[in-house]
Design a protein around this motif. Structure first.
Motif, PDB file in Angstrom:
ATOM      1  N   VAL A 386       0.827  -1.211   0.000  1.00  0.00           N
ATOM      2  CA  VAL A 386       0.000   0.000   0.000  1.00  0.00           C
ATOM      3  C   VAL A 386       0.857   1.254   0.000  1.00  0.00           C
ATOM      4  O   VAL A 386       1.985   1.230   0.478  1.00  0.00           O
ATOM      5  N   GLY A 387       0.305   2.321  -0.519  1.00  0.00           N
ATOM      6  CA  GLY A 387       0.929   3.631  -0.355  1.00  0.00           C
ATOM      7  C   GLY A 387       1.292   4.297  -1.659  1.00  0.00           C
ATOM      8  O   GLY A 387       1.295   5.513  -1.762  1.00  0.00           O
ATOM      9  N   GLU A 388       1.600   3.509  -2.664  1.00  0.00           N
ATOM     10  CA  GLU A 388       1.974   4.069  -3.958  1.00  0.00           C
ATOM     11  C   GLU A 388       1.954   2.924  -4.958  1.00  0.00           C
ATOM     12  O   GLU A 388       1.888   1.753  -4.572  1.00  0.00           O
ATOM     13  N   VAL A 410      -1.692  -8.846  -2.081  1.00  0.00           N
ATOM     14  CA  VAL A 410      -2.770  -7.894  -2.322  1.00  0.00           C
ATOM     15  C   VAL A 410      -2.157  -6.500  -2.457  1.00  0.00           C
ATOM     16  O   VAL A 410      -1.434  -6.041  -1.585  1.00  0.00           O
ATOM     17  N   ASP A 411      -2.409  -5.885  -3.616  1.00  0.00           N
ATOM     18  CA  ASP A 411      -1.965  -4.508  -3.870  1.00  0.00           C
ATOM     19  C   ASP A 411      -3.195  -3.647  -3.606  1.00  0.00           C
ATOM     20  O   ASP A 411      -4.157  -3.674  -4.365  1.00  0.00           O
ATOM     21  N   THR A 412      -3.160  -2.922  -2.502  1.00  0.00           N
ATOM     22  CA  THR A 412      -4.379  -2.266  -2.012  1.00  0.00           C
ATOM     23  C   THR A 412      -4.323  -0.768  -2.260  1.00  0.00           C
ATOM     24  O   THR A 412      -3.456  -0.079  -1.742  1.00  0.00           O
ATOM     25  N   TRP A 413      -5.261  -0.271  -3.023  1.00  0.00           N
ATOM     26  CA  TRP A 413      -5.338   1.181  -3.239  1.00  0.00           C
ATOM     27  C   TRP A 413      -6.414   1.779  -2.340  1.00  0.00           C
ATOM     28  O   TRP A 413      -7.545   1.280  -2.287  1.00  0.00           O
ATOM     29  N   TRP A 414      -6.045   2.822  -1.650  1.00  0.00           N
ATOM     30  CA  TRP A 414      -7.004   3.602  -0.865  1.00  0.00           C
ATOM     31  C   TRP A 414      -6.328   4.869  -0.405  1.00  0.00           C
ATOM     32  O   TRP A 414      -5.212   5.157  -0.817  1.00  0.00           O
ATOM     33  N   GLN A 415      -7.014   5.643   0.415  1.00  0.00           N
ATOM     34  CA  GLN A 415      -6.513   6.956   0.834  1.00  0.00           C
ATOM     35  C   GLN A 415      -6.974   7.259   2.253  1.00  0.00           C
ATOM     36  O   GLN A 415      -7.924   6.638   2.741  1.00  0.00           O
ATOM     37  N   THR A 416      -6.351   8.262   2.848  1.00  0.00           N
ATOM     38  CA  THR A 416      -6.797   8.743   4.156  1.00  0.00           C
ATOM     39  C   THR A 416      -8.309   8.990   4.107  1.00  0.00           C
ATOM     40  O   THR A 416      -9.043   8.643   5.035  1.00  0.00           O
ATOM     41  N   GLU A 417      -8.756   9.565   3.014  1.00  0.00           N
ATOM     42  CA  GLU A 417     -10.162   9.946   2.864  1.00  0.00           C
ATOM     43  C   GLU A 417     -11.097   8.752   2.771  1.00  0.00           C
ATOM     44  O   GLU A 417     -12.270   8.855   3.125  1.00  0.00           O
ATOM     45  N   GLY A 497      -8.118  12.236  -6.990  1.00  0.00           N
ATOM     46  CA  GLY A 497      -6.843  12.927  -7.198  1.00  0.00           C
ATOM     47  C   GLY A 497      -5.798  12.061  -7.881  1.00  0.00           C
ATOM     48  O   GLY A 497      -4.662  12.483  -8.069  1.00  0.00           O
ATOM     49  N   ASP A 498      -6.183  10.828  -8.256  1.00  0.00           N
ATOM     50  CA  ASP A 498      -5.253   9.906  -8.910  1.00  0.00           C
ATOM     51  C   ASP A 498      -5.662   9.655 -10.358  1.00  0.00           C
ATOM     52  O   ASP A 498      -6.845   9.713 -10.691  1.00  0.00           O
ATOM     53  N   ALA A 499      -4.669   9.318 -11.175  1.00  0.00           N
ATOM     54  CA  ALA A 499      -4.952   8.817 -12.514  1.00  0.00           C
ATOM     55  C   ALA A 499      -4.900   7.294 -12.469  1.00  0.00           C
ATOM     56  O   ALA A 499      -4.189   6.715 -11.639  1.00  0.00           O
ATOM     57  N   GLY A 512      -0.916   7.295 -10.019  1.00  0.00           N
ATOM     58  CA  GLY A 512      -0.356   8.296  -9.115  1.00  0.00           C
ATOM     59  C   GLY A 512      -1.168   9.572  -9.168  1.00  0.00           C
ATOM     60  O   GLY A 512      -2.150   9.678  -9.903  1.00  0.00           O
ATOM     61  N   ARG A 513      -0.726  10.547  -8.382  1.00  0.00           N
ATOM     62  CA  ARG A 513      -1.482  11.786  -8.209  1.00  0.00           C
ATOM     63  C   ARG A 513      -1.459  12.642  -9.474  1.00  0.00           C
ATOM     64  O   ARG A 513      -0.450  12.697 -10.168  1.00  0.00           O
ATOM     65  N   VAL A 514      -2.566  13.315  -9.696  1.00  0.00           N
ATOM     66  CA  VAL A 514      -2.599  14.278 -10.795  1.00  0.00           C
ATOM     67  C   VAL A 514      -2.643  15.710 -10.266  1.00  0.00           C
ATOM     68  O   VAL A 514      -2.739  16.655 -11.016  1.00  0.00           O
ATOM     69  N   HIS A 523       4.294   8.623   1.741  1.00  0.00           N
ATOM     70  CA  HIS A 523       3.739   9.712   2.548  1.00  0.00           C
ATOM     71  C   HIS A 523       3.343  10.857   1.643  1.00  0.00           C
ATOM     72  O   HIS A 523       4.066  11.243   0.747  1.00  0.00           O
ATOM     73  N   ARG A 524       2.193  11.400   1.952  1.00  0.00           N
ATOM     74  CA  ARG A 524       1.651  12.440   1.109  1.00  0.00           C
ATOM     75  C   ARG A 524       2.183  13.794   1.560  1.00  0.00           C
ATOM     76  O   ARG A 524       2.050  14.151   2.727  1.00  0.00           O
ATOM     77  N   ILE A 525       2.775  14.527   0.655  1.00  0.00           N
ATOM     78  CA  ILE A 525       3.311  15.849   0.989  1.00  0.00           C
ATOM     79  C   ILE A 525       2.886  16.842  -0.089  1.00  0.00           C
ATOM     80  O   ILE A 525       3.085  16.600  -1.273  1.00  0.00           O
TER      81      ILE A 525
HETATM   82  C1  WT7 Z   1      -2.517   8.135  -2.031  1.00  0.00           C
HETATM   83  C2  WT7 Z   1      -3.178   8.195  -0.685  1.00  0.00           C
HETATM   84  C3  WT7 Z   1      -3.950   4.669   2.129  1.00  0.00           C
HETATM   85  C4  WT7 Z   1      -2.745   4.265   2.613  1.00  0.00           C
HETATM   86  C5  WT7 Z   1      -1.510   5.043   2.537  1.00  0.00           C
HETATM   87  C6  WT7 Z   1      -1.477   6.363   1.836  1.00  0.00           C
HETATM   88  C7  WT7 Z   1      -1.426   6.512  -3.295  1.00  0.00           C
HETATM   89  C8  WT7 Z   1      -2.030   4.414  -2.036  1.00  0.00           C
HETATM   90  C9  WT7 Z   1      -1.768   2.888  -3.566  1.00  0.00           C
HETATM   91  C10 WT7 Z   1      -1.654   1.731  -4.396  1.00  0.00           C
HETATM   92  C11 WT7 Z   1      -1.095   3.136  -6.173  1.00  0.00           C
HETATM   93  C12 WT7 Z   1      -1.502   4.143  -4.146  1.00  0.00           C
HETATM   94  C13 WT7 Z   1      -2.472   7.200  -4.153  1.00  0.00           C
HETATM   95  C14 WT7 Z   1      -3.450   7.735  -3.134  1.00  0.00           C
HETATM   96  N1  WT7 Z   1      -1.670   5.072  -3.162  1.00  0.00           N
HETATM   97  N2  WT7 Z   1      -2.082   3.097  -2.264  1.00  0.00           N
HETATM   98  N3  WT7 Z   1      -1.861   0.489  -3.925  1.00  0.00           N
HETATM   99  N4  WT7 Z   1      -1.319   1.906  -5.693  1.00  0.00           N
HETATM  100  N5  WT7 Z   1      -1.174   4.261  -5.439  1.00  0.00           N
HETATM  101  O1  WT7 Z   1      -2.522   7.189   2.229  1.00  0.00           O
HETATM  102  O2  WT7 Z   1      -1.436   9.420   2.438  1.00  0.00           O
HETATM  103  O3  WT7 Z   1      -3.910   9.204   2.066  1.00  0.00           O
HETATM  104  O4  WT7 Z   1      -2.266   8.697   0.240  1.00  0.00           O
HETATM  105  O5  WT7 Z   1      -1.504   7.145  -2.017  1.00  0.00           O
HETATM  106  O6  WT7 Z   1      -1.873   8.234  -4.861  1.00  0.00           O
HETATM  107  O7  WT7 Z   1      -4.195   8.828  -3.596  1.00  0.00           O
HETATM  108  P1  WT7 Z   1      -2.544   8.684   1.798  1.00  0.00           P
END
Ligand code: WT7
Length: 646
Positions: A386-388, A410-417, A497-499, A512-514, A523-525
């Motif tokens: 997770v994370g990128e 498992v490649d998990t996509w999600w966000q803080t939101e 916010g991702d493509a 990744g982020r757009v 880490h999101r900065i």
């Molecule tokens: C952003 C969210 C949610 C946990 C950690 C980060 C990127 C997260 C993936 C993945 C590609 C990913 C996205 C997303 N991201 N997981 N599996 N594949 N990109 O949380 O700090 O809220 O960041 O992390 O760009 O928008 P976050």
């Protein structure tokens, strides 16, 4: 951003038949069921929790405001602790491991008692009530999990601030949340060094202009004697807590009551306090832990994220504890004291599920196969990332050298939101494609949209979550307008916010982020945050920050800086500026490179053309430069970058 379609040669790898045979979710009809009636599906998941008053309403959706299970009441801490006591009181809830190899185990009973004692302290010593805010600025120790759950017990809203943030960043988050109490520790350990948390707290509170009334200080590493305790404000954690009863009545919370705020970076300089609910959030944390990680009673689950991030909230604490699982919590770094620390820890504690980040996997890869090979990793049965985006090479290395070909990934996509995992394969049901996250979870609808907001059936575009889900953010603390603007103004549905690209199997590959948000080591900065830290320095007139591809971190920060008129370049100025950023935000936001330049590429109206800076640092084609007011600057910057790389 260039969006290529999938190459047809993407490998497809199925989980082993042994894994599939024993998996919790192996009936594909779950997708159809969830599709046919998502509300019934989520209601069924929510009923896995213990409610004080069962809900009769499932969803009330007035875009962008969701109410899930609104007439139900529950207590989240009850669901993570008390519900397990009848059968699992003696079961280990947390295995904590410190940097030097010291470890502690807390059973569900011990954890519950510790949570109750702290909750009683918050209630009777600090007079906190439901809805009050508490900031937690702590190392990765069991007391952080205890504090989170003690807040949940009382309906006090927690705001965990990652212990790597600076005094200024901490203060900003305290002020924004209006926290009345702060819980911290004497210090944290980082690769054998001490990070003096209490001193940083004192600095944040120095001007006495925040809402903090009391500070509770945990003596974690025996540096308490060096902490200056302010009379009437500061209390010692164990001295205060031990006087309290380990019995307490849980606060009855409405499903929609806010459980926590977690700050995350956006496209402006100000972090966003993402709000999560109680019932909906826990429903999804619980369901996703069970479904994605196939978590079972005998598992030892290790999510390596810090509790300071959403991953730690959902998959160190709420998800696994709501399942009555045993989790590992590790305070240290992957490379301290040696680079095989993770593998040693997995074999020591017989970890069966490992959830970590691509940046760590790429570092392990670089450190060499011989390190994991020297340890017994046979306890592992499932791996997560997770994370990128994870590059296929790193994915394959993880699969082969850590999973030994046996463990699905498992490649998990999600966000803080999103509160919990949105896109991930269920290992027994969907084969894996290295580097591609896969399908949305049952009950989640994710689509790739084009610029007009139309759904793309195969190809690239913007990732959007097109139906409400239980753990969706309930807003930004104190900023409703920003909530609507950031997530709900581009499309009618949630804009992430991702493509992403969707392939012919409906698998989603997140690119990744757009927006102007960087992803450094997961880490999101926000680029704006770093820029405002730089321009706050007296030597800096203007700054532009962009991300540069980085082999290990995914992205690294490059800052282009124009100095003020009377400021000359001097030896070591770059270092000073890097330090200024670390002091303003924290070490995670340190630029890898500072380029001091006489000017920046600008349009005639004076807008910095970041697109050009991004291409420059990525050594890509610059594209259309015709709108540049100062085309010569491109050459100057290019030379400077080459010089620094040489
Ligand atoms: C952003 C969210 C949610 C946990 C950690 C980060 C990127 C997260 C993936 C993945 C590609 C990913 C996205 C997303 N991201 N997981 N599996 N594949 N990109 O949380 O700090 O809220 O960041 O992390 O760009 O928008 P976050």
């Amino acid at each position: 951003m260039t969006i290529d379609s999938f190459s047809d040669d993407t490998e497809v790898i199925a989980a082993s038949s042994a894994f599939c045979r024993d998996a919790r979710y192996k009936d594909p009809s779950i997708y159809d069921q969830a599709n046919k009636d998502p509300e019934a599906f989520w209601a069924k998941q929510a009923r896995q929790l213990q409610w004080m008053r069962p809900f009769t309403q499932v969803l009330d959706w007035q875009t962008p405001q969701a109410k899930w299970f609104a007439d139900g009441t529950l207590n989240v801490a009850d669901n993570c602790l008390d519900v397990h006591l009848a059968t699992h009181a003696k079961k280990t809830a947390i295995i904590w491991e410190g940097e030097e190899g010291e470890s502690r185990r807390l059973s569900y009973l011990a954890l519950t008692m510790a949570v109750n004692q702290l909750a009683n302290t918050l209630k009777h010593t600090f007079y906190l009530n439901k809805g009050d805010r508490v900031t937690l600025y702590m190392p990765m120790v069991p007391e952080l999990a205890i504090a989170v759950l003690a807040c949940a017990r009382l309906g006090v809203i927690h705001s965990v601030v990652f212990a790597g943030f600076s005094a200024k960043a901490l203060k900003e988050r305290i002020v924004d949340s209006g926290s009345r109490v702060l819980i911290t520790a004497d210090a944290a350990k980082r690769r054998g060094q001490l990070l003096p948390l209490k001193q940083i707290v004192d600095q944040a509170l120095r001007d006495d202009d925040t809402t903090i009334e009391n500070v509770l200080v945990l003596g974690h590493i025996g540096a308490k004697s060096q902490c200056q305790m302010q009379a009437d404000r500061d209390y010692d954690y164990y001295e205060t807590v031990q006087e309290q009863s380990s019995q307490i009545a849980s606060e009855e919370m409405a499903s929609e009551d806010i459980l926590f705020i977690l700050y995350t970076s956006g496209t402006t300089g100000k972090p966003k306090g993402i709000m999560h609910s109680s019932g909906g959030y826990l429903t999804h944390a619980h369901f996703s832990t069970k479904a994605v990680f196939d978590l079972k009673d005998a598992d030892i689950f290790w999510c390596t994220a810090d509790i300071g991030w959403i991953t730690g909230h959902s998959y160190v604490i709420y998800g696994p504890l709501s399942m009555g699982a045993t989790v590992v919590m590790y305070e240290g770094s992957p490379d301290y004291p040696k680079k095989d620390r993770f593998w040693e820890l997995i074999s020591k504690h017989q970890v069966s599920i490992l959830y970590t980040a691509p940046t760590a996997i790429r570092a392990f890869m670089k450190w060499g196969d011989h390190l994991p090979k020297a340890h017994d990793l046979s306890s592992l049965r499932l791996l997560g990332t997770v994370g990128e985006p994870i590059n296929p090479e790193a994915w394959k290395w993880y699969h082969q050298h850590i999973g030994q070909g046996r463990c699905p990934i498992v490649d998990t996509w999600w966000q803080t939101e999103t509160g919990g995992i949105m896109i991930s394969n269920l290992s027994a049901l969907n084969p894996m494609k290295p580097g591609i996250a896969g399908l949305p979870l049952p009950g989640i609808e994710a689509k790739v949209l084009n610029e007009k907001g139309e759904s793309v059936s195969e190809g690239g575009g913007y990732l959007s979550l097109t139906q409400p889900w239980p753990s969706m953010l309930r807003g930004i603390w104190g900023d409703e307008a920003r909530f609507r603007e950031t997530y709900w103004s581009k499309f009618d549905s949630y804009f992430a916010g991702d493509a992403a690209i969707v392939d012919h199997d409906g698998y989603l590959k997140v690119l990744g982020r757009v927006d102007d948000v960087l992803n450094v080591s997961g880490h999101r900065i926000g680029t704006m945050e770093v820029e405002s830290a730089l321009v706050a320095h007296p030597a800096v007139a203007e700054a532009a920050v962009v991300g540069m591809p980085d082999e290990i971190k995914g992205q690294a920060i490059v800052a282009f800086v124009i100095l003020t008129a009377n400021q000359d370049v001097y030896e070591g100025i770059e270092l000073d500026l890097v330090r200024a950023v670390a002091e303003d935000i924290g070490a995670i936001a340190k630029p890898k490179q500072i380029v001091i330049s006489p000017d920046l590429p600008k349009t005639r109206s004076g807008k910095i053309m970041r697109r050009i800076l991004k291409s420059l640092v990525a050594q890509q084609e610059l594209g259309d430069c015709s709108t540049l007011a100062n085309p010569d600057i491109v050459d100057t910057l290019q030379k400077q970058l080459q010089l620094q790389h040489a």
